[in-house]
Design an enzyme around this catalytic site. Structure first.
Site, PDB file in Angstrom:
ATOM      1  N   ALA A  33      -0.758   7.405   1.493  1.00 48.34           N
ATOM      2  CA  ALA A  33      -0.728   8.486   0.509  1.00 48.34           C
ATOM      3  C   ALA A  33      -2.137   9.058   0.400  1.00 48.34           C
ATOM      4  O   ALA A  33      -3.120   8.424   0.806  1.00 48.34           O
ATOM      5  CB  ALA A  33      -0.248   7.946  -0.833  1.00 48.34           C
ATOM      6  N   GLY A  58       1.148   3.905   2.568  1.00 51.90           N
ATOM      7  CA  GLY A  58       2.378   4.694   2.534  1.00 51.90           C
ATOM      8  C   GLY A  58       2.874   5.057   3.923  1.00 51.90           C
ATOM      9  O   GLY A  58       4.072   5.287   4.110  1.00 51.90           O
ATOM     10  N   GLU A  74       4.845   2.152   4.918  1.00 50.49           N
ATOM     11  CA  GLU A  74       6.051   2.121   4.076  1.00 50.49           C
ATOM     12  C   GLU A  74       7.034   3.216   4.482  1.00 50.49           C
ATOM     13  O   GLU A  74       8.254   3.008   4.461  1.00 50.49           O
ATOM     14  CB  GLU A  74       5.644   2.273   2.605  1.00 50.49           C
ATOM     15  N   GLU A  95      -3.929  -1.161   0.623  1.00 55.06           N
ATOM     16  CA  GLU A  95      -4.102  -0.715  -0.760  1.00 55.06           C
ATOM     17  C   GLU A  95      -5.037  -1.623  -1.560  1.00 55.06           C
ATOM     18  O   GLU A  95      -5.751  -1.165  -2.455  1.00 55.06           O
ATOM     19  CB  GLU A  95      -2.731  -0.639  -1.466  1.00 55.06           C
TER      20      GLU A  95
HETATM   21  N1  DAK Z   1      -6.027   9.912   2.040  1.00 52.35           N
HETATM   22  C1  DAK Z   1      -6.849  10.975   2.141  1.00 52.35           C
HETATM   23  N2  DAK Z   1      -7.649  11.209   3.210  1.00 52.35           N
HETATM   24  C2  DAK Z   1      -7.631  10.325   4.206  1.00 52.35           C
HETATM   25  C3  DAK Z   1      -6.808   9.171   4.180  1.00 52.35           C
HETATM   26  C4  DAK Z   1      -5.970   8.981   3.031  1.00 52.35           C
HETATM   27  N3  DAK Z   1      -5.104   7.960   2.924  1.00 52.35           N
HETATM   28  N4  DAK Z   1      -7.003   8.476   5.309  1.00 52.35           N
HETATM   29  C5  DAK Z   1      -7.915   9.166   6.026  1.00 52.35           C
HETATM   30  N5  DAK Z   1      -8.284  10.279   5.369  1.00 52.35           N
HETATM   31  C6  DAK Z   1      -9.248  11.300   5.788  1.00 52.35           C
HETATM   32  C7  DAK Z   1     -10.671  10.793   5.647  1.00 52.35           C
HETATM   33  O1  DAK Z   1     -11.112  10.944   4.319  1.00 52.35           O
HETATM   34  C8  DAK Z   1     -11.390  11.705   6.611  1.00 52.35           C
HETATM   35  O2  DAK Z   1     -11.578  12.956   6.002  1.00 52.35           O
HETATM   36  P1  DAK Z   1     -13.025  13.687   6.064  1.00 52.35           P
HETATM   37  O3  DAK Z   1     -14.000  12.717   5.513  1.00 52.35           O
HETATM   38  O4  DAK Z   1     -13.211  13.976   7.542  1.00 52.35           O
HETATM   39  O5  DAK Z   1     -12.814  14.922   5.225  1.00 52.35           O
HETATM   40  C9  DAK Z   1     -10.374  11.891   7.736  1.00 52.35           C
HETATM   41  O6  DAK Z   1      -9.112  11.563   7.182  1.00 52.35           O
HETATM   42  C10 DAK Z   1     -10.609  10.959   8.925  1.00 52.35           C
HETATM   43  O7  DAK Z   1     -10.694   9.628   8.436  1.00 52.35           O
HETATM   44  P2  DAK Z   1     -11.925   8.655   8.796  1.00 52.35           P
HETATM   45  O8  DAK Z   1     -13.175   9.421   9.003  1.00 52.35           O
HETATM   46  O9  DAK Z   1     -11.935   7.610   7.764  1.00 52.35           O
HETATM   47  O10 DAK Z   1     -11.426   8.087  10.204  1.00 52.35           O
HETATM   48  P3  DAK Z   1     -11.721   6.655  10.835  1.00 52.35           P
HETATM   49  O11 DAK Z   1     -11.179   6.715  12.220  1.00 52.35           O
HETATM   50  O12 DAK Z   1     -13.157   6.256  10.650  1.00 52.35           O
HETATM   51  O13 DAK Z   1     -10.851   5.639   9.980  1.00 52.35           O
HETATM   52  C11 DAK Z   1      -8.790   4.885   8.873  1.00 52.35           C
HETATM   53  C12 DAK Z   1      -9.443   5.706  10.029  1.00 52.35           C
HETATM   54  C13 DAK Z   1      -7.304   5.167   8.901  1.00 52.35           C
HETATM   55  C14 DAK Z   1      -9.034   3.388   9.160  1.00 52.35           C
HETATM   56  C15 DAK Z   1      -9.465   5.274   7.540  1.00 52.35           C
HETATM   57  O14 DAK Z   1      -9.383   6.670   7.407  1.00 52.35           O
HETATM   58  C16 DAK Z   1      -8.779   4.654   6.354  1.00 52.35           C
HETATM   59  O15 DAK Z   1      -8.977   3.481   6.063  1.00 52.35           O
HETATM   60  N6  DAK Z   1      -7.952   5.464   5.629  1.00 52.35           N
HETATM   61  C17 DAK Z   1      -7.385   5.044   4.362  1.00 52.35           C
HETATM   62  C18 DAK Z   1      -6.225   4.103   4.596  1.00 52.35           C
HETATM   63  C19 DAK Z   1      -5.632   3.640   3.265  1.00 52.35           C
HETATM   64  O16 DAK Z   1      -6.305   3.002   2.442  1.00 52.35           O
HETATM   65  N7  DAK Z   1      -4.341   3.920   3.042  1.00 52.35           N
HETATM   66  C20 DAK Z   1      -3.631   3.507   1.857  1.00 52.35           C
HETATM   67  C21 DAK Z   1      -3.696   4.598   0.810  1.00 52.35           C
HETATM   68  S1  DAK Z   1      -2.790   4.178  -0.691  1.00 52.35           S
HETATM   69  C22 DAK Z   1       4.280   5.545  -3.753  1.00 52.35           C
HETATM   70  C23 DAK Z   1       4.301   6.054  -2.471  1.00 52.35           C
HETATM   71  C24 DAK Z   1       3.246   5.792  -1.600  1.00 52.35           C
HETATM   72  C25 DAK Z   1       2.158   5.064  -2.032  1.00 52.35           C
HETATM   73  C26 DAK Z   1       2.138   4.566  -3.319  1.00 52.35           C
HETATM   74  C27 DAK Z   1       3.205   4.808  -4.192  1.00 52.35           C
HETATM   75  N8  DAK Z   1       5.366   5.764  -4.652  1.00 52.35           N
HETATM   76  C28 DAK Z   1       6.607   6.334  -4.094  1.00 52.35           C
HETATM   77  C29 DAK Z   1       5.302   5.429  -6.031  1.00 52.35           C
HETATM   78  C30 DAK Z   1       1.070   4.852  -1.061  1.00 52.35           C
HETATM   79  C31 DAK Z   1      -0.188   4.527  -1.381  1.00 52.35           C
HETATM   80  C32 DAK Z   1      -1.194   4.503  -0.286  1.00 52.35           C
HETATM   81  O17 DAK Z   1      -0.869   4.746   0.866  1.00 52.35           O
END
Ligand code: DAK
Length: 261
Positions: free
Chosen positions: A68, A112, A115, A135
């Site tokens: 997300a 997400g 998921e 997360e």
């Molecule tokens: N959200 C927003 N931007 C994101 C992102 C995300 N989840 N993942 C990556 N990006 C963006 C980065 O900010 C970056 O943007 P700029 O800085 O260039 O503007 C760009 O994508 C490229 O990412 P990186 O520079 O970080 O690229 P790397 O290759 O170095 O790293 C990575 C790739 C995938 C390992 C890293 O980006 C990362 O760790 N991303 C976050 C992963 C994460 O924590 N995901 C979980 C998020 S929480 C629900 C439904 C869904 C959910 C909850 C409730 N309900 C139905 C109630 C879900 C929650 C989640 O998913």
């Protein structure tokens, strides 16, 4: 093949297979509310379209979806999250889709994104795929099935490992853990997913929809209730022309012509 799409997804038709590509490369397909709204609308449209029999959801080579949108979530506060049905509405659309959805996952499927894949009916993974529930690194926990659907798929040991550590699984490890059905070389992933969707789309639509519902019921009910539900669906298929056609075609050694209407 014909194609269309909004700003954050692209849709294509490959025969009777509907393809939805998540297309937000600058954010690794982070699942913003707007993207999920477009995805939900595309799924509903394909689901209602008699010319489509199965749906493929895919991302890019680099990311199926990195979760997300963290930028969008950052300033959300409880109890507004609770009162205003935070994120959930567009995600829940997937639960009502009757046609099979195949996730074709390459690159990151995190949070997400993982998921979302688990909400699909069949997950095909490229050998480049990486699955994780990171997360915990953000000070939250999974919110779209990452502690429930994931646990039922991979069991407690692996789910705890993933959810508590945020560690990513390779495609091979995900296959061993029953998180994905098959691992495919990245270059062949999409063609293989479309081929599978077209194969399913040529089968009896009513039998396919019931098969999906029956398997899904195994996650939601007791064994006894699930067996009874399966029995009712099984018996009801004997009221369809497709059952007569399928069995007659087998005995006449020809390809069945199922009612695709
Ligand atoms: N959200 C927003 N931007 C994101 C992102 C995300 N989840 N993942 C990556 N990006 C963006 C980065 O900010 C970056 O943007 P700029 O800085 O260039 O503007 C760009 O994508 C490229 O990412 P990186 O520079 O970080 O690229 P790397 O290759 O170095 O790293 C990575 C790739 C995938 C390992 C890293 O980006 C990362 O760790 N991303 C976050 C992963 C994460 O924590 N995901 C979980 C998020 S929480 C629900 C439904 C869904 C959910 C909850 C409730 N309900 C139905 C109630 C879900 C929650 C989640 O998913």
């Amino acid at each position: 093949m014909s194609s269309a799409g909004g700003q954050l997804i692209k849709t294509e038709r490959h025969g009777k297979a509907g393809l939805i590509r998540l297309d937000r490369p600058e954010a690794l397909n982070a699942l913003s509310d707007a993207l999920m709204a477009e995805l939900g609308a595309a799924l509903v449209k394909f689901d209602a379209d008699p010319a489509i029999g199965a749906i493929v959801v895919t991302g890019s080579e680099r990311a199926f979806a990195a979760g997300a949108d963290i930028r969008e979530m950052k300033d959300r506060r409880f109890p507004d999250t609770f009162r205003h049905d935070f994120i959930a509405a567009h995600w829940d659309i997937l639960l009502g889709v009757k046609k099979p959805i195949i996730a074709a996952v390459a690159g990151f499927a995190l949070g997400g994104g993982c998921e979302l894949a688990l909400m699909c009916d069949i997950v095909l993974a490229a050998d480049t795929a990486r699955f994780g529930q990171p997360e915990i690194n953000l000070g939250i926990i999974p919110g779209a099935g990452g502690t429930q659907r994931l646990t039922r798929a991979v069991g407690k040991a692996k789910a705890m490992d993933m959810v508590l550590s945020g560690r990513m699984l390779t495609a091979e490890e995900a296959e061993r853990a029953n998180l994905v059905a098959r691992v495919i070389p990245a270059a062949e992933l999409l063609a293989e997913a479309i081929k599978l969707a077209e194969h399913i789309a040529a089968l009896s639509p009513v039998a396919v929809a019931m098969a999906k519902q029956a398997v899904n019921s195994a996650f939601e009910t007791t064994l006894r209730a699930g067996i009874l539900y399966e029995r009712q669906l099984f018996l009801s298929l004997f009221g369809t022309p497709d059952q007569r056609e399928g069995m007659a075609a087998f005995l006449e050694k020809r390809t069945p012509r199922f009612d695709q209407g």
